[in-house]
Design a protein around this motif. Structure first.
Motif, short mmCIF file in Angstrom:
data_model
loop_
_atom_site.label_atom_id
_atom_site.label_comp_id
_atom_site.label_asym_id
_atom_site.label_seq_id
_atom_site.Cartn_x
_atom_site.Cartn_y
_atom_site.Cartn_z
N PHE A 58 -48.24 -36.55 -24.98
CA PHE A 58 -49.58 -38.26 -25.00
C PHE A 58 -49.19 -39.24 -25.98
N TYR A 59 -48.46 -40.00 -25.68
CA TYR A 59 -48.44 -41.61 -26.15
C TYR A 59 -48.67 -42.88 -25.60
N ASP A 65 -45.19 -43.95 -33.91
CA ASP A 65 -44.84 -42.84 -34.67
C ASP A 65 -44.58 -41.98 -32.74
N CYS A 66 -45.21 -42.34 -31.88
CA CYS A 66 -44.90 -42.15 -30.74
C CYS A 66 -42.99 -42.98 -30.17
N LYS A 67 -42.83 -43.79 -30.67
CA LYS A 67 -41.75 -45.07 -30.57
C LYS A 67 -40.44 -44.47 -31.76
N ARG A 68 -40.78 -43.54 -32.41
CA ARG A 68 -39.49 -42.98 -33.03
C ARG A 68 -39.61 -41.83 -33.43
N GLU A 69 -40.43 -41.38 -32.36
CA GLU A 69 -40.20 -39.23 -31.63
C GLU A 69 -39.81 -39.22 -30.70
N PHE A 70 -39.87 -40.07 -29.51
CA PHE A 70 -38.81 -40.43 -28.52
C PHE A 70 -37.51 -40.01 -28.65
N PRO A 71 -36.97 -40.80 -29.07
CA PRO A 71 -35.22 -40.47 -29.72
C PRO A 71 -35.04 -39.17 -29.72
N ALA A 124 -56.11 -38.85 -31.63
CA ALA A 124 -54.54 -39.36 -32.37
C ALA A 124 -52.98 -39.47 -31.10
N ILE A 125 -52.24 -40.19 -31.56
CA ILE A 125 -50.67 -39.94 -30.94
C ILE A 125 -50.10 -40.12 -31.93
N PRO A 126 -48.83 -39.58 -31.18
CA PRO A 126 -48.53 -38.77 -30.01
C PRO A 126 -49.59 -37.43 -30.70
N THR A 127 -49.94 -36.87 -29.49
CA THR A 127 -50.03 -35.22 -29.00
C THR A 127 -49.27 -34.53 -28.52
N THR A 128 -48.99 -33.52 -28.94
CA THR A 128 -47.48 -33.37 -27.65
C THR A 128 -47.53 -31.16 -27.53
N VAL A 142 -50.57 -32.67 -33.45
CA VAL A 142 -51.05 -34.22 -33.63
C VAL A 142 -50.20 -34.73 -34.55
N GLY A 143 -49.25 -35.88 -33.98
CA GLY A 143 -48.43 -36.23 -35.10
C GLY A 143 -47.06 -36.00 -34.42
N GLU A 144 -45.79 -36.32 -35.46
CA GLU A 144 -44.55 -36.63 -34.88
C GLU A 144 -44.39 -35.28 -35.13
#
Length: 158
Positions: A58-59, A65-71, A124-128, A142-144
């Protein structure tokens, strides 16, 4: 006076516990039941991936944080988790989802929710979430996530 101090401490612990649970613990979600909107503007359910692991993030397009995690997720999807399916879900609406998908170039399956994250208690996002072949949540955070952690990757692939 001592009773007042104890009452204050109990109140602080309650507020701290509530805040931690709300913002740092991923809520339980029944994934087979949630509606999502796909890139074809159709309301649907998340596809069944025939026994594969599913990673659901969920982004939001504005989330650093989402932009940092996606790569890092992309790197994992190209190596250690090449047999998993990756889903990116936002609540920003169809146009924002499509704009982010096109500008980012990530090969994940993109969806938007027909309602807000609040409906699913995502605050809170990202939640994975990582789901097994039976749609059971085997990991959530929740978080990277450290997608380069070999121990973590080997545990979720079991």
């Amino acid at each position: 006076m001592k009773n007042l101090q104890i009452l204050g401490l109990v109140f602080a612990l309650l507020i701290g516990g509530y805040t931690y649970k709300k913002y740092r613990v991923a809520p339980s979600i029944l994934f087979p039941e949630i509606d999502v909107i796909n890139t074809g503007k159709e309301i649907t359910k998340l596809p069944n991936t025939n026994g594969k692991l599913r990673i659901v993030s969920f982004y939001a397009s504005w989330c650093p944080d989402c932009k940092r995690e996606f790569p890092k997720m992309l790197s994992a999807s190209n190596s250690d988790l090449s047999d998993a399916e990756f889903f990116a879900i936002t609540d920003e609406g169809y146009d924002k989802m499509m704009s982010f998908k096109q500008s980012s170039g990530y090969p994940f399956q993109f969806y938007t929710l027909p309602s807000s994250f609040d409906e699913y208690k995502i605050f809170a996002i990202p939640t994975t979430y990582i789901l097994n072949s039976k749609n059971e949540i085997i990991y959530s955070k929740v978080g990277e996530i450290d997608w380069q952690n070999e121990k973590f990757l080997s545990e979720i692939k079991k």
